[in-house]
Design a protein around this motif. Structure first.
Motif, PDB file in Angstrom:
ATOM      1  N   SER A  35       0.593   3.880  -3.066  1.00  9.07           N
ATOM      2  CA  SER A  35      -0.001   5.200  -2.813  1.00  9.07           C
ATOM      3  C   SER A  35       1.030   6.310  -2.683  1.00  9.07           C
ATOM      4  O   SER A  35       0.755   7.454  -3.047  1.00  9.07           O
ATOM      5  N   ARG A  95       0.830  -1.212   0.000  1.00  6.53           N
ATOM      6  CA  ARG A  95       0.000   0.000   0.000  1.00  6.53           C
ATOM      7  C   ARG A  95       0.861   1.258   0.000  1.00  6.53           C
ATOM      8  O   ARG A  95       0.565   2.238  -0.686  1.00  6.53           O
ATOM      9  N   ALA A  96       1.952   1.220   0.754  1.00 10.35           N
ATOM     10  CA  ALA A  96       2.854   2.373   0.794  1.00 10.35           C
ATOM     11  C   ALA A  96       3.488   2.618  -0.569  1.00 10.35           C
ATOM     12  O   ALA A  96       3.594   3.763  -1.018  1.00 10.35           O
ATOM     13  N   SER A 107       0.479   5.909   4.800  1.00  7.37           N
ATOM     14  CA  SER A 107       0.683   4.508   4.416  1.00  7.37           C
ATOM     15  C   SER A 107       2.118   4.088   4.695  1.00  7.37           C
ATOM     16  O   SER A 107       2.371   2.962   5.134  1.00  7.37           O
TER      17      SER A 107
END
Length: 90
Positions: free
Chosen positions: A37, A33-34, A42
Motif C-alpha cells: 500500500s 501490507r505496508a 500501514s
C-alpha cells in the motif's frame, strides 16, 4: 508523499523476514501490507508489529535488511542529489 527510502526499507525488511522462521506470520503480513500500500498507517502498524518481536530476533532481521539496503548500488545511485536522471556511469 512517501519517501522512497521508506518503501525500500520495508521491502528489505520483508525479504529479511521471509527467510526467518522466528518472525510470526502476523508481523510478516503487516509488513507485506505496508509494502503493497505504501500507506503511512500501514507502515506504522508494520513497525509496531516488528517492534513487538524479541529483541534478538529484531536485531538479526534489521542487520539483514540494512545490509541489503547498504549494498543496493542502484538505490544508492538513485538517491544521489546530482545523479543525472536514471543514467548509470559506464
Amino acid at each position: 508523499m512517501i519517501d522512497p527510502a521508506d518503501i525500500r526499507f520495508f521491502q528489505a525488511l520483508q525479504q529479511a523476514c521471509a527467510s526467518s522462521d522466528e518472525v510470526d506470520p502476523d508481523c510478516k503480513d503487516a509488513i507485506a501490507r505496508a509494502v503493497e500500500s505504501g500507506n503511512p498507517e500501514s507502515m506504522r502498524d508494520a513497525r509496531q508489529s516488528f517492534d513487538a518481536l524479541d529483541p534478538a530476533v529484531k536485531d538479526k532481521i534489521l542487520q539483514k535488511a540494512h545490509r541489503a539496503m547498504a549494498t543496493d548500488l542502484s538505490a544508492i545511485w538513485d538517491m544521489l542529489p546530482n545523479a543525472p536522471g536514471r543514467q548509470r556511469p559506464n
